[in-house]
Write a protein that holds these residues in place. Structure first.
Motif, PDB file in Angstrom:
ATOM      1  N   THR A 101       0.863  -1.036  -0.035  1.00  0.00           N
ATOM      2  CA  THR A 101      -0.241   0.172  -0.329  1.00  0.00           C
ATOM      3  C   THR A 101       0.475   1.291  -0.084  1.00  0.00           C
ATOM      4  O   THR A 101       0.343   2.013  -0.775  1.00  0.00           O
ATOM      5  CB  THR A 101      -1.107   0.136   1.149  1.00  0.00           C
ATOM      6  OG1 THR A 101      -1.657  -1.281   1.051  1.00  0.00           O
ATOM      7  CG2 THR A 101      -2.104   1.320   1.471  1.00  0.00           C
TER       8      THR A 101
ATOM      9  N   LEU B 272       1.029   4.442  -2.864  1.00  0.00           N
ATOM     10  CA  LEU B 272       1.629   5.381  -2.596  1.00  0.00           C
ATOM     11  C   LEU B 272       2.245   6.513  -2.975  1.00  0.00           C
ATOM     12  O   LEU B 272       2.363   7.095  -3.154  1.00  0.00           O
ATOM     13  CB  LEU B 272       0.911   6.018  -0.817  1.00  0.00           C
ATOM     14  CG  LEU B 272      -0.533   5.022  -0.319  1.00  0.00           C
ATOM     15  CD1 LEU B 272      -0.013   5.572   1.007  1.00  0.00           C
ATOM     16  CD2 LEU B 272      -1.639   6.365  -0.575  1.00  0.00           C
TER      17      LEU B 272
ATOM     18  N   GLN C  56      -2.149   0.283 -12.003  1.00  0.00           N
ATOM     19  CA  GLN C  56      -1.382   1.757 -11.831  1.00  0.00           C
ATOM     20  C   GLN C  56      -0.774   1.400 -13.120  1.00  0.00           C
ATOM     21  O   GLN C  56       0.300   2.001 -13.056  1.00  0.00           O
ATOM     22  CB  GLN C  56      -0.511   1.618 -10.395  1.00  0.00           C
ATOM     23  CG  GLN C  56      -1.225   2.470  -9.427  1.00  0.00           C
ATOM     24  CD  GLN C  56      -1.243   2.910  -8.165  1.00  0.00           C
ATOM     25  OE1 GLN C  56       0.429   2.510  -8.334  1.00  0.00           O
ATOM     26  NE2 GLN C  56      -0.639   4.593  -7.891  1.00  0.00           N
TER      27      GLN C  56
ATOM     28  N   GLU D  88     -15.420  -0.266 -10.207  1.00  0.00           N
ATOM     29  CA  GLU D  88     -14.352   1.285 -10.259  1.00  0.00           C
ATOM     30  C   GLU D  88     -13.068   1.301 -10.859  1.00  0.00           C
ATOM     31  O   GLU D  88     -13.102   1.794 -12.112  1.00  0.00           O
ATOM     32  CB  GLU D  88     -13.052   1.521  -8.961  1.00  0.00           C
ATOM     33  CG  GLU D  88     -12.528   3.099  -8.559  1.00  0.00           C
ATOM     34  CD  GLU D  88     -13.607   4.250  -8.759  1.00  0.00           C
ATOM     35  OE1 GLU D  88     -13.105   4.858  -9.021  1.00  0.00           O
ATOM     36  OE2 GLU D  88     -14.569   4.584  -8.332  1.00  0.00           O
TER      37      GLU D  88
ATOM     38  N   SER E 139     -18.326  12.046  -5.910  1.00  0.00           N
ATOM     39  CA  SER E 139     -16.639  12.120  -5.551  1.00  0.00           C
ATOM     40  C   SER E 139     -16.842  10.429  -4.859  1.00  0.00           C
ATOM     41  O   SER E 139     -15.619   9.771  -5.525  1.00  0.00           O
ATOM     42  CB  SER E 139     -15.520  12.872  -5.218  1.00  0.00           C
ATOM     43  OG  SER E 139     -16.227  12.980  -3.370  1.00  0.00           O
TER      44      SER E 139
ATOM     45  N   SER F  35     -16.550   6.634  -3.749  1.00  0.00           N
ATOM     46  CA  SER F  35     -16.355   5.894  -4.949  1.00  0.00           C
ATOM     47  C   SER F  35     -16.552   4.074  -4.363  1.00  0.00           C
ATOM     48  O   SER F  35     -16.117   4.278  -2.927  1.00  0.00           O
ATOM     49  CB  SER F  35     -14.903   5.711  -5.146  1.00  0.00           C
ATOM     50  OG  SER F  35     -15.199   4.568  -5.421  1.00  0.00           O
TER      51      SER F  35
ATOM     52  N   TYR G 120      -9.822   1.292  -1.459  1.00  0.00           N
ATOM     53  CA  TYR G 120      -8.630   1.014  -2.245  1.00  0.00           C
ATOM     54  C   TYR G 120      -9.018   2.645  -3.505  1.00  0.00           C
ATOM     55  O   TYR G 120      -7.632   2.864  -4.404  1.00  0.00           O
ATOM     56  CB  TYR G 120      -8.870  -0.103  -3.244  1.00  0.00           C
ATOM     57  CG  TYR G 120      -8.265  -1.067  -2.385  1.00  0.00           C
ATOM     58  CD1 TYR G 120      -7.492  -1.273  -2.177  1.00  0.00           C
ATOM     59  CD2 TYR G 120      -9.734  -1.389  -1.700  1.00  0.00           C
ATOM     60  CE1 TYR G 120      -6.973  -1.989  -1.957  1.00  0.00           C
ATOM     61  CE2 TYR G 120      -9.590  -2.621  -0.744  1.00  0.00           C
ATOM     62  CZ  TYR G 120      -8.068  -2.844  -0.948  1.00  0.00           C
ATOM     63  OH  TYR G 120      -7.957  -4.133   0.006  1.00  0.00           O
ATOM     64  N   ALA G 121     -10.409   3.815  -3.476  1.00  0.00           N
ATOM     65  CA  ALA G 121     -10.194   4.632  -4.635  1.00  0.00           C
ATOM     66  C   ALA G 121      -9.193   5.601  -4.090  1.00  0.00           C
ATOM     67  O   ALA G 121      -8.669   6.068  -5.699  1.00  0.00           O
ATOM     68  CB  ALA G 121     -12.024   5.061  -3.838  1.00  0.00           C
ATOM     69  N   ASP G 122      -8.591   6.036  -3.395  1.00  0.00           N
ATOM     70  CA  ASP G 122      -7.280   6.944  -3.608  1.00  0.00           C
ATOM     71  C   ASP G 122      -6.143   6.261  -3.810  1.00  0.00           C
ATOM     72  O   ASP G 122      -5.430   6.960  -4.542  1.00  0.00           O
ATOM     73  CB  ASP G 122      -7.179   7.899  -2.290  1.00  0.00           C
ATOM     74  CG  ASP G 122      -8.491   8.340  -1.356  1.00  0.00           C
ATOM     75  OD1 ASP G 122      -8.923   8.752  -2.242  1.00  0.00           O
ATOM     76  OD2 ASP G 122      -8.752   8.873  -0.300  1.00  0.00           O
ATOM     77  N   LEU G 123      -5.934   5.006  -3.265  1.00  0.00           N
ATOM     78  CA  LEU G 123      -4.939   4.362  -4.014  1.00  0.00           C
ATOM     79  C   LEU G 123      -4.858   4.264  -5.780  1.00  0.00           C
ATOM     80  O   LEU G 123      -3.779   4.528  -6.778  1.00  0.00           O
ATOM     81  CB  LEU G 123      -5.188   2.819  -3.409  1.00  0.00           C
ATOM     82  CG  LEU G 123      -4.733   3.182  -2.208  1.00  0.00           C
ATOM     83  CD1 LEU G 123      -4.577   1.725  -1.523  1.00  0.00           C
ATOM     84  CD2 LEU G 123      -3.560   3.315  -1.842  1.00  0.00           C
TER      85      LEU G 123
ATOM     86  N   ASP H 221      -6.497   6.226  -7.523  1.00  0.00           N
ATOM     87  CA  ASP H 221      -5.594   8.025  -8.331  1.00  0.00           C
ATOM     88  C   ASP H 221      -4.189   8.218  -8.543  1.00  0.00           C
ATOM     89  O   ASP H 221      -4.430   9.101  -8.819  1.00  0.00           O
ATOM     90  CB  ASP H 221      -6.568   8.733  -7.712  1.00  0.00           C
ATOM     91  CG  ASP H 221      -8.275   8.471  -8.093  1.00  0.00           C
ATOM     92  OD1 ASP H 221      -8.293   8.058  -9.051  1.00  0.00           O
ATOM     93  OD2 ASP H 221      -8.976   8.858  -7.049  1.00  0.00           O
ATOM     94  N   VAL H 222      -3.672   7.056  -7.586  1.00  0.00           N
ATOM     95  CA  VAL H 222      -2.175   7.056  -7.664  1.00  0.00           C
ATOM     96  C   VAL H 222      -1.449   7.656  -8.543  1.00  0.00           C
ATOM     97  O   VAL H 222      -1.506   6.438  -9.395  1.00  0.00           O
ATOM     98  CB  VAL H 222      -1.366   7.051  -6.504  1.00  0.00           C
ATOM     99  CG1 VAL H 222      -0.308   7.367  -6.010  1.00  0.00           C
ATOM    100  CG2 VAL H 222      -2.011   7.277  -5.311  1.00  0.00           C
TER     101      VAL H 222
END
Length: 610
Positions: free
Chosen positions: A432, A436, A473, A496, A589, A591, A596-599, A601-602
């Motif tokens: 994780t 990030l 990613q 997602e 916004s 999700s 895991y949503a923020d991950l 978007d990285v």
């Protein structure tokens, strides 16, 4: 002559062939043929199990046991060399033995070890003979290789042998096993008495060192009385003993004499002891003393001098309240020197100082704390205490946005400290943090490198979820979706991924089964319904859109997203592009992918050019 001796030691047969008569000026080529058992290639006897020159081991076992320094003499070096040069294959081992003993009697221990090694290669049975192992133990102890020396001298036949006791005591002292060294002294007394004054000094100095380590300076002085009064090494030990007894006047005289008369190494040793004396008498300040010790450490590396300098540096840093300085000196002692019984308390002290520096309440800047951990990670406390310190430091790094540093810190923990099932949750956290930090490749490595352990099913699912994020990613969304195939409760993460991929057909199929009740639409559920509507509109499935409108129109009534829902679920043919764009931007916004949503978007960090 020297080359011939080397060939004899190696057991080579030499034949010289001359060139043709018509070319007398041509150099004669030298052909060396190494005889081998049964004519084969020469190999390691330990591997072949065959002796190339057998027969001497029983002969040596029948010889009287060497029990004093006189047992190593008997011939001059000239006689030993002549015997070796005149030996034949059946007498070569015997000649080598005489030569090795003569070398030992003249303190040429490195050369003696070479001869003994050649003898053992040609007859492995020699390792079973007490006299041979005694000789090997003697030269290894004299060369400051205590572990090997003790291994050779640890034989039932050598337990009461005074010469073996003499060298065992030295090897124990060199290893820092002071109690064992002192216990051997009584047995070694006769071998000590058989030596001359200068020959006694190394033994007496090492015994005095052991006595000082046990806080017995009076005993050290009694033993040193047998050493010559003017010997510099003995005077250094006498001076240190007087310092320990607070008899500073005598200490200054002894150390001053050693500094005047000793060689370079002895002068440095005396100087270090004088620094210690100056601090004890308060005639030298801590700052000046530490500067002087650092200078000596800079110009001299290795051996007892550096060890003495490090010990003093460690002690002075503690007195000055310099935790980092004491840790640095202590860590070097632990890593590179034989400390014996002194090792456990030193390790414990260094670990306690590390724990204090890394504790959350310490005011040290976070970047410096992380650097200290990385420099001394091999000395962190074992078990739960060390794991807790690492976790706390990682939490602080993560809270400060230093994801890469936190990941590397925990990755060391994962690969070198965590065992079995403990690798499961730790691997997920490391992966994780790597995500990030924009390093999905490192995240995948953290998961894949720990696949050998059998984890509980829930833990496997957690690992698969973060693996799917890392794969996405890296642009491998199809592989990410495949990883989630057997993971329960992964619908939100799958939808997602499909939403980001604009895979409308699979998004409709995936989200249809997870559409929420119409009477309780929080932001996440609103997003699910609106995304489903967009996918249906993109596919032109008007009938399904109409049913969706009927089902959720009342639920969206009064919500900020009601206009967007109305626009997306009415006749798609009449929707203008600009209106559709506004509707999509109105989607919450929140999700369905949850944590895991923020991950997702990285953005991956750019690759560094080589």
């Amino acid at each position: 002559m020297k080359f011939s001796l080397i060939l004899l030691l190696a057991g080579a047969s030499v034949s010289v062939q001359r060139g043709p008569a018509q070319a007398p000026l041509a150099p004669a080529p030298l052909h060396i043929q190494m005889p081998t058992p049964e004519g084969g290639a020469r190999g390691d006897p330990k591997l072949t199990g065959k002796a190339r020159l057998p027969g001497f081991a029983p002969e040596l076992a029948d010889m009287p046991r060497i029990s004093s320094p006189k047992g190593w003499g008997g011939q001059t070096m000239r006689q030993a060399l002549a015997g070796l040069a005149g030996s034949r294959q059946n007498t070569r081992q015997s000649a080598r033995w005489v030569y090795a003993k003569t070398l030992i009697s003249q303190d040429r221990h490195a050369e003696a070890l070479g001869v003994l090694d050649v003898m053992l290669q040609d007859d492995p049975d020699l390792a079973l003979v007490a006299n041979y192992e005694l000789a090997r133990g003697v030269v290894l102890a004299a060369l400051a290789r205590p572990e090997e020396a003790l291994s050779a001298l640890d034989r039932d036949e050598l337990v009461g042998n005074t010469e073996a006791c003499f060298w065992r005591a030295r090897a124990f002292a060199q290893s820092g096993l002071n109690d064992d060294a002192l216990r051997e002294f009584g047995c070694a007394r006769a071998a000590l008495a058989a030596r001359t004054g200068p020959q006694r000094v190394p033994f007496l100095s090492e015994m005095a060192e052991a006595a000082l380590a046990k806080q017995q300076p009076e005993l050290a002085l009694r033993w040193l009385a047998a050493a010559p009064d003017g010997d510099a090494t003995a005077n250094i030990m006498r001076g240190r003993a007087h310092v320990a007894m607070s008899d500073y006047g005598k200490a200054r005289i002894r150390l001053g004499r050693a500094e005047r008369s000793g060689d370079e190494a002895e002068r440095y040793q005396a100087r270090l002891a004088l620094i210690e004396l100056g601090v004890a008498q308060r005639t030298m300040g801590l700052k000046e003393a530490r500067r002087e010790v650092d200078r000596i450490r800079f110009v001299w590396r290795g051996g007892p001098i550096e060890e003495q300098a490090l010990r003093l540096s460690y002690s002075l840093a503690k007195k000055a309240g310099d935790a980092r300085g004491s840790i640095a000196a202590g860590a070097t002692l632990i890593r590179y020197f034989e400390l014996g019984s002194e090792l456990p308390p030193l390790v414990a002290d260094v670990q306690s100082r590390l724990a204090a520096l890394l504790a959350p309440g310490n005011k040290m800047p976070l970047s410096e704390a992380a650097g200290i951990y990385w420099d001394y990670r091999d000395l962190m406390p074992a078990g739960g205490e060390g794991d807790r310190l690492v976790a706390q430091l990682a939490d602080r790094l993560q809270a400060s946005g230093l994801y890469a540093r936190a990941a590397e810190l925990l990755e060391h923990q994962l690969r070198h400290r965590a065992l079995d099932i403990a690798q499961g949750p730790l691997s997920v956290r490391v992966a994780t943090l790597h995500v990030l930090a924009g390093r999905p490749d490192r995240a995948l490595a953290a998961i894949r490198d720990t696949e050998g352990t059998i984890f509980p099913q829930q833990m496997l699912w957690d690992r698969n979820r973060i693996m799917a994020v890392a794969l996405h990613q890296l642009g491998k969304t199809e592989a990410a979706l495949s990883v989630l195939d057997d993971v329960p409760d992964a619908s939100g993460l799958r939808t997602e991924l499909l939403w980001k991929r604009r895979d409308w057909g699979r998004l409709v199929a995936e989200s249809a089964a997870s559409l929420p009740p119409a009477d309780s639409l929080n932001e996440v559920r609103q997003a699910v319904v609106l995304r489903h509507a967009i996918a249906l509109g993109m596919l032109g499935r008007e009938e399904e859109l109409a049913r969706l409108r009927t089902r959720y129109q009342a639920g969206f009534s009064g919500l900020p997203t009601a206009p967007a829902f109305d626009l997306l679920t009415k006749d798609a043919a009449g929707v203008e592009a600009e209106s559709l764009s506004r509707a999509m931007s109105a989607i919450p916004s929140a999700s369905p992918a949850g944590i895991y949503a923020d991950l997702l978007d990285v953005a991956p960090a750019p690759l560094k050019s080589k």
